[in-house]
Design a protein around this motif. Structure first.
Motif, PDB file in Angstrom:
ATOM      1  N   ALA A  57      78.343  45.193  55.318  1.00  0.00           N
ATOM      2  CA  ALA A  57      78.764  44.126  56.227  1.00  0.00           C
ATOM      3  C   ALA A  57      80.274  44.145  56.426  1.00  0.00           C
ATOM      4  O   ALA A  57      80.768  43.971  57.541  1.00  0.00           O
ATOM      5  CB  ALA A  57      78.321  42.771  55.680  1.00  0.00           C
ATOM      6  N   VAL A  58      81.001  44.372  55.329  1.00  0.00           N
ATOM      7  CA  VAL A  58      82.461  44.413  55.430  1.00  0.00           C
ATOM      8  C   VAL A  58      82.916  45.691  56.135  1.00  0.00           C
ATOM      9  O   VAL A  58      83.787  45.658  57.011  1.00  0.00           O
ATOM     10  CB  VAL A  58      83.087  44.323  54.022  1.00  0.00           C
ATOM     11  N   ALA A  59      82.339  46.817  55.753  1.00  0.00           N
ATOM     12  CA  ALA A  59      82.760  48.106  56.303  1.00  0.00           C
ATOM     13  C   ALA A  59      82.597  48.168  57.815  1.00  0.00           C
ATOM     14  O   ALA A  59      83.422  48.772  58.519  1.00  0.00           O
ATOM     15  CB  ALA A  59      81.969  49.237  55.642  1.00  0.00           C
ATOM     16  N   CYS A 120      71.258  37.963  45.851  1.00  0.00           N
ATOM     17  CA  CYS A 120      72.571  38.556  46.122  1.00  0.00           C
ATOM     18  C   CYS A 120      72.890  38.542  47.617  1.00  0.00           C
ATOM     19  O   CYS A 120      73.960  38.078  48.023  1.00  0.00           O
ATOM     20  CB  CYS A 120      72.622  39.978  45.574  1.00  0.00           C
ATOM     21  N   ILE A 121      71.972  39.028  48.439  1.00  0.00           N
ATOM     22  CA  ILE A 121      72.286  39.176  49.865  1.00  0.00           C
ATOM     23  C   ILE A 121      72.290  37.849  50.613  1.00  0.00           C
ATOM     24  O   ILE A 121      72.817  37.760  51.722  1.00  0.00           O
ATOM     25  CB  ILE A 121      71.308  40.149  50.563  1.00  0.00           C
ATOM     26  N   SER A 122      71.694  36.799  50.009  1.00  0.00           N
ATOM     27  CA  SER A 122      71.635  35.508  50.711  1.00  0.00           C
ATOM     28  C   SER A 122      72.813  34.608  50.376  1.00  0.00           C
ATOM     29  O   SER A 122      72.810  33.424  50.708  1.00  0.00           O
ATOM     30  CB  SER A 122      70.321  34.780  50.359  1.00  0.00           C
ATOM     31  N   ASN A 123      73.828  35.164  49.741  1.00  0.00           N
ATOM     32  CA  ASN A 123      75.026  34.399  49.408  1.00  0.00           C
ATOM     33  C   ASN A 123      76.156  34.780  50.369  1.00  0.00           C
ATOM     34  O   ASN A 123      76.827  35.793  50.178  1.00  0.00           O
ATOM     35  CB  ASN A 123      75.448  34.677  47.963  1.00  0.00           C
ATOM     36  N   PRO A 124      76.389  33.984  51.406  1.00  0.00           N
ATOM     37  CA  PRO A 124      77.403  34.343  52.402  1.00  0.00           C
ATOM     38  C   PRO A 124      78.818  34.330  51.832  1.00  0.00           C
ATOM     39  O   PRO A 124      79.695  35.033  52.318  1.00  0.00           O
ATOM     40  CB  PRO A 124      77.228  33.276  53.485  1.00  0.00           C
ATOM     41  N   LYS A 125      79.042  33.540  50.782  1.00  0.00           N
ATOM     42  CA  LYS A 125      80.369  33.494  50.184  1.00  0.00           C
ATOM     43  C   LYS A 125      80.716  34.841  49.553  1.00  0.00           C
ATOM     44  O   LYS A 125      81.891  35.219  49.490  1.00  0.00           O
ATOM     45  CB  LYS A 125      80.451  32.385  49.128  1.00  0.00           C
ATOM     46  N   LEU A 126      79.707  35.561  49.105  1.00  0.00           N
ATOM     47  CA  LEU A 126      79.944  36.876  48.522  1.00  0.00           C
ATOM     48  C   LEU A 126      80.393  37.864  49.595  1.00  0.00           C
ATOM     49  O   LEU A 126      81.275  38.696  49.366  1.00  0.00           O
ATOM     50  CB  LEU A 126      78.683  37.380  47.819  1.00  0.00           C
ATOM     51  N   THR A 127      79.792  37.761  50.785  1.00  0.00           N
ATOM     52  CA  THR A 127      80.208  38.617  51.890  1.00  0.00           C
ATOM     53  C   THR A 127      81.655  38.344  52.270  1.00  0.00           C
ATOM     54  O   THR A 127      82.458  39.268  52.465  1.00  0.00           O
ATOM     55  CB  THR A 127      79.305  38.385  53.121  1.00  0.00           C
ATOM     56  N   ALA A 132      87.620  39.650  51.849  1.00  0.00           N
ATOM     57  CA  ALA A 132      88.975  39.360  51.412  1.00  0.00           C
ATOM     58  C   ALA A 132      89.437  40.308  50.298  1.00  0.00           C
ATOM     59  O   ALA A 132      90.628  40.630  50.203  1.00  0.00           O
ATOM     60  CB  ALA A 132      89.061  37.915  50.917  1.00  0.00           C
ATOM     61  N   PHE A 133      88.486  40.783  49.472  1.00  0.00           N
ATOM     62  CA  PHE A 133      88.830  41.537  48.272  1.00  0.00           C
ATOM     63  C   PHE A 133      88.944  43.042  48.513  1.00  0.00           C
ATOM     64  O   PHE A 133      89.949  43.673  48.157  1.00  0.00           O
ATOM     65  CB  PHE A 133      87.785  41.250  47.188  1.00  0.00           C
ATOM     66  N   LEU A 134      87.938  43.631  49.125  1.00  0.00           N
ATOM     67  CA  LEU A 134      87.905  45.088  49.258  1.00  0.00           C
ATOM     68  C   LEU A 134      89.059  45.669  50.076  1.00  0.00           C
ATOM     69  O   LEU A 134      89.637  46.691  49.684  1.00  0.00           O
ATOM     70  CB  LEU A 134      86.564  45.531  49.853  1.00  0.00           C
ATOM     71  N   PRO A 135      89.420  45.058  51.232  1.00  0.00           N
ATOM     72  CA  PRO A 135      90.490  45.661  52.036  1.00  0.00           C
ATOM     73  C   PRO A 135      91.823  45.798  51.317  1.00  0.00           C
ATOM     74  O   PRO A 135      92.668  46.609  51.719  1.00  0.00           O
ATOM     75  CB  PRO A 135      90.610  44.700  53.231  1.00  0.00           C
ATOM     76  N   GLN A 136      92.037  45.017  50.261  1.00  0.00           N
ATOM     77  CA  GLN A 136      93.287  45.102  49.513  1.00  0.00           C
ATOM     78  C   GLN A 136      93.460  46.466  48.846  1.00  0.00           C
ATOM     79  O   GLN A 136      94.572  46.861  48.510  1.00  0.00           O
ATOM     80  CB  GLN A 136      93.348  44.009  48.449  1.00  0.00           C
ATOM     81  N   PHE A 149      85.467  52.051  51.646  1.00  0.00           N
ATOM     82  CA  PHE A 149      84.727  50.809  51.392  1.00  0.00           C
ATOM     83  C   PHE A 149      83.492  51.086  50.527  1.00  0.00           C
ATOM     84  O   PHE A 149      83.200  50.341  49.585  1.00  0.00           O
ATOM     85  CB  PHE A 149      84.310  50.155  52.714  1.00  0.00           C
ATOM     86  N   TYR A 150      82.789  52.149  50.845  1.00  0.00           N
ATOM     87  CA  TYR A 150      81.581  52.474  50.078  1.00  0.00           C
ATOM     88  C   TYR A 150      81.919  52.969  48.667  1.00  0.00           C
ATOM     89  O   TYR A 150      81.154  52.730  47.721  1.00  0.00           O
ATOM     90  CB  TYR A 150      80.729  53.495  50.821  1.00  0.00           C
ATOM     91  N   GLN A 151      83.049  53.628  48.514  1.00  0.00           N
ATOM     92  CA  GLN A 151      83.475  54.021  47.175  1.00  0.00           C
ATOM     93  C   GLN A 151      83.781  52.796  46.326  1.00  0.00           C
ATOM     94  O   GLN A 151      83.392  52.727  45.147  1.00  0.00           O
ATOM     95  CB  GLN A 151      84.712  54.927  47.274  1.00  0.00           C
ATOM     96  N   LEU A 152      84.464  51.834  46.924  1.00  0.00           N
ATOM     97  CA  LEU A 152      84.755  50.595  46.212  1.00  0.00           C
ATOM     98  C   LEU A 152      83.467  49.816  45.935  1.00  0.00           C
ATOM     99  O   LEU A 152      83.298  49.225  44.855  1.00  0.00           O
ATOM    100  CB  LEU A 152      85.726  49.735  47.029  1.00  0.00           C
ATOM    101  N   GLY A 153      82.555  49.818  46.907  1.00  0.00           N
ATOM    102  CA  GLY A 153      81.274  49.157  46.706  1.00  0.00           C
ATOM    103  C   GLY A 153      80.496  49.775  45.559  1.00  0.00           C
ATOM    104  O   GLY A 153      79.876  49.080  44.747  1.00  0.00           O
TER     105      GLY A 153
END
Length: 208
Positions: A57-59, A120-127, A132-136, A149-153
């Motif tokens: 979703a983020v990627a 896990c997937i039904s938590n929008p706050k996690l998305t 906010a977290f991964l792009p850093q 992104f997938y490496q970090l995931g």
């Protein structure tokens, strides 16, 4: 390829975040105590693989929709809350026989995995957190953005498997004692019901 120093920093931060009490690790804890360490590890696997959905979703920018659309955010969080209420009802109506029947437990492995995955997937706050977290930790000079992104995931998945797995193994050690105490089983189900309802309320009232 992401540099080693970035990997180490990301892994350390991710481990701390995974250890902070939240809906996912609390769910692993309760399921491990109720159904044993194997069930807890299966739930952990479902949660961990669900993180790839948030990573995707983020990627590909889908997370932006949940960040900007109140309706999308509300729809997903209410769906997640409804699922937690369903789990609370199942815990409240569970009988002792569900603990004793090992064959039945083996048949519910897929169900345990699905529970963790859906939670896990039904938590929008996690998305939004991933947004906010991964792009850093993503730098264009380190290669294709989506691949990073997938490496970090994948690193997040490994950290989650490790931290949540330890929770499952530790909590699951109580399973044998619980199976020998029908009264404890009933009370644990009731406590689990309260925990699920509380998590549902927290998710339903969450703000972006």
């Amino acid at each position: 390829m992401i540099p080693l120093d970035v990997v180490l920093v990301f892994t350390g931060v991710a481990a701390v975040l995974a250890a902070v009490p939240g809906p996912d690790n609390i769910f692993v804890l309760t399921q491990s105590v109720m159904n044993g360490r194997i069930a807890g590890l299966i739930v952990t696997l479902g949660i961990a693989l669900g993180l790839f959905v948030h990573t995707t979703a983020v990627a590909f920018g889908v997370a932006f929709i949940f960040q900007t659309s109140q309706y999308a955010f509300a729809g997903l969080k209410y769906a997640g809350a409804a699922y937690l209420i369903f789990l609370a009802w199942q815990a409240f109506t569970a009988s002792k026989s569900k603990f004793d029947n090992d064959k039945e437990n083996s048949k519910t492995a897929a169900k345990q995995f699905l529970r963790g995955f859906i939670l896990c997937i039904s938590n929008p706050k996690l998305t939004i957190f991933f947004l906010a977290f991964l792009p850093q930790f993503v730098v264009p000079e380190n290669g294709p953005i989506i691949l990073q992104f997938y490496q970090l995931g994948a690193l997040m998945v490994c950290v989650t498997l490790t931290v949540f797995g330890l929770v499952a193994i530790t909590a699951g050690s109580l399973g044998a004692w619980i199976k020998g105490s029908p009264t404890t089983q009933i009370w644990l189900n009731r406590i689990s019901c309260i925990v699920f309802v509380s998590l549902a309320f927290k998710l339903a009232t969450a703000e972006k």
